[in-house]
Design an enzyme around this catalytic site. Sequence first.
Site, PDB file in Angstrom:
ATOM      1  N   GLU A 307       0.818  -1.215   0.000  1.00  0.00           N
ATOM      2  CA  GLU A 307       0.000   0.000   0.000  1.00  0.00           C
ATOM      3  C   GLU A 307       0.853   1.268   0.000  1.00  0.00           C
ATOM      4  O   GLU A 307       0.625   2.201   0.767  1.00  0.00           O
ATOM      5  CB  GLU A 307      -0.980  -0.021   1.181  1.00  0.00           C
ATOM      6  N   ARG A 352      -5.960 -11.322  -6.156  1.00  0.00           N
ATOM      7  CA  ARG A 352      -5.316 -10.729  -4.974  1.00  0.00           C
ATOM      8  C   ARG A 352      -5.096 -11.757  -3.866  1.00  0.00           C
ATOM      9  O   ARG A 352      -4.106 -11.683  -3.128  1.00  0.00           O
ATOM     10  CB  ARG A 352      -6.169  -9.548  -4.479  1.00  0.00           C
ATOM     11  N   ASP A 381      -7.774  -9.280   3.334  1.00  0.00           N
ATOM     12  CA  ASP A 381      -7.666  -8.182   4.294  1.00  0.00           C
ATOM     13  C   ASP A 381      -8.440  -8.687   5.498  1.00  0.00           C
ATOM     14  O   ASP A 381      -8.643  -9.872   5.637  1.00  0.00           O
ATOM     15  CB  ASP A 381      -8.280  -6.910   3.697  1.00  0.00           C
ATOM     16  N   GLU A 409     -13.045  -2.606  11.571  1.00  0.00           N
ATOM     17  CA  GLU A 409     -12.984  -1.900  10.289  1.00  0.00           C
ATOM     18  C   GLU A 409     -14.086  -2.362   9.336  1.00  0.00           C
ATOM     19  O   GLU A 409     -14.765  -1.554   8.731  1.00  0.00           O
ATOM     20  CB  GLU A 409     -11.596  -2.116   9.650  1.00  0.00           C
TER      21      GLU A 409
HETATM   22  O1  GCW Z   1      -7.276  -3.246   6.121  1.00  0.00           O
HETATM   23  C1  GCW Z   1      -6.400  -2.368   5.517  1.00  0.00           C
HETATM   24  C2  GCW Z   1      -6.790  -1.044   6.059  1.00  0.00           C
HETATM   25  C3  GCW Z   1      -5.670  -0.055   6.136  1.00  0.00           C
HETATM   26  C4  GCW Z   1      -4.509  -0.706   6.853  1.00  0.00           C
HETATM   27  C5  GCW Z   1      -4.068  -1.925   6.068  1.00  0.00           C
HETATM   28  C6  GCW Z   1      -2.952  -2.687   6.760  1.00  0.00           C
HETATM   29  C7  GCW Z   1      -2.988   0.351   8.350  1.00  0.00           C
HETATM   30  O2  GCW Z   1      -7.856  -0.537   5.290  1.00  0.00           O
HETATM   31  O3  GCW Z   1      -6.138   1.075   6.814  1.00  0.00           O
HETATM   32  O4  GCW Z   1      -3.439   0.169   7.046  1.00  0.00           O
HETATM   33  O5  GCW Z   1      -5.148  -2.807   5.929  1.00  0.00           O
HETATM   34  O6  GCW Z   1      -3.266  -3.624   7.469  1.00  0.00           O
HETATM   35  O7  GCW Z   1      -1.801  -2.355   6.587  1.00  0.00           O
END
Ligand code: GCW
Length: 686
Positions: A307, A352, A381, A409
Amino acid sequence: MKKLLSLLLFLCPIVALRAASAPDRTAPGAQLWLGYEPLAEADREALGESCSRISMAGSRYDSLLVAELTRGIEGLLQITPTVDPRARSGIRFSLDGDPKLLGEEGYRIRGGRNGVRIQAAADAGLLYGMFDLLRMLQCGEGLEGLDRTETPAYDRRLLNHWDDLDGTIERGYAGRSLWKWDELPGRLDPRYAAYARANASIGINGVVLNNVNADPRILRHDYLVKVAALADLFRRYHIRVYLTANFAAPMKPSSTPDVMKAWGGVGDLDTADPRDVRVQAWWREKAAEIYALIPDFGGFLVKANSEGMPGPQDYGCTHADGANLLARALKPYGGIVMWRTFVYNPTIDPDRMKRSYLEFRPLDGAFDDNVILQTKNGPLDFQPSEPVQPLFGAMPRSQVMLELQITQEYTGHATSLVYLLPMWRRVLDFDTCCAGPGSTVSRLTRGEVYPQRIRAIAGVANTGSDANWTGHPFAQANWYAFGRLAWNPDQTVSRITHDWIRSTWQVDGEDLRVIEAMMMPSWECFLRSSSPYGLGLTLDVATHYRANFAGRAGREWQVSREGIGTDRTSHGTGFTGQYFEPNRSCFDDADCCPSMWLLSFHWLPWNHRMPSGRSLREEFFEGLGSTPSLVRQNLERWQSLRDRIDPGRYASVLERLQQEYDDASRFSAEALDFFGAYVDDAIALP
Ligand code: GCW
């Protein structure tokens, strides 16, 4: 006289501790699970004698033990225990436990007619034994005949804070960061001690203070001095401090990559190349500087080449090269590197879910022995539900730890009551079969399948400056459950849940059942609409749902008049091939695949016949429409407790349940409308 003086001196820090935690006591929910409300009179009488005296073992936690016990016993039993070093009855601590059996943190707790004995081989065991005793008192467990030995399953039980230096929290829903950087090191907010105490009570022994999207300035000397002030305080509760490290930190601000322009590096180099001797020296010097200030500093957590964060791949090096660079700097001091596997570079594979495995597996065996790979539970995620990350079990020559997300989240922020322990239980119990049956994630990460020197687990914290710490009063349960699970992942869900309910709400019997009924199905209820059959639908509950579905459709899953899902089988993206047999074949087969993940692995026609005998379409739409009525049931359950819960917390939960109901209704309506456009009412079963 001399004795009296030494007793007074001994009690001084206790008085300070009690005063430090005082400001929080009145706000609803501020006491978390440590409210210590009076027990029923019969229990108070039965336990009074056993708890009236305390004798210490001379550990570094003595003052804390006396303070906490006094606070607990005064609250629960309404008596003030006396501290008597020669007491032959009461609560007695000793440091003569078997070190081989108990290690650094274990303890044995025995109860008899004369009171309770807590025995450990090292200081920390006494601390954990004491909190266990208070938990037992709160939960009305008898002490007679008690004989239990406890040791933690993981040596490092960590909270990860995604807190930024400006006081905001990434994915935080409970106010601002607890860390007041502008006040440190001069002023120690009383909440720091209260936070540390809460963590110690559930066995958490490490905190990563800052966001994995790491602002390098945390490594600047002025910030390290602030970090050291927190570390000094947390040490009193057996908690070590860790930091996230930005890979480009050694660079001078003008040379840092664009993505970091807002921060800049904190060094004076024009590169962060792990092969460059100047970079290596920079990290060595930084480590020396940190350990001079914080001798028990835990180590670094790193998000690299993910990211937009810089990393070793920017220099044509591997994740192992990057992790080892930092690990070698920390090695002389016993520090570790937790290197995250959360990467999804699109050039690796169109799917992914496959990317992290494809990047990391070839590096198995290349990491130094003080590196551990911190791996999210799923390959995508922190979705409300997703298949277990296949990297677990696939790297026998590397150390791997689990990262769970306590902050909600994707599971309703601080508005939805979603109890995550049942999900975590499933992840830990998932059998990777990497070394035959029984190779569960839990056993793997504890080093019971392949040797592993570091045994660790992390949860992304849900705490913030809100008076009740977590926003939603029920979100406290997720923090609590994480700690208890990290101590012992084999504990049953109901055990942990009952303990939390009893010590947080001071209820039992039918009232306990009502609260349990609100919590236990909440995750699966949430999934029915937000992640039906593993088809992740939530992005951010606060955004427009329809736009969110549209954004995901075609990218993360396919939906058409013919069917829905993603084909990740061996005929599709081949993701199932990353699992060991028999999981691979099972996930390949729609009739064997766990229904919770059905649409993560399969694209299926709407008329696919489900195990219930009904069509996918029928079940899918029923699920999408079901959540509002389930939330309404919770509202009614909560209203039935009106007279038994203190008004502050009662109102706060009620308000959130009403909000959750409104959100769920809107979500359902928009989802039914969006997906309804794709299906024809006349679809018949084959
Ligand atoms: O789930 C995603 C989140 C990001 C987060 C990333 C991660 C801290 O949307 O906000 O960044 O994962 O885990 O690095």
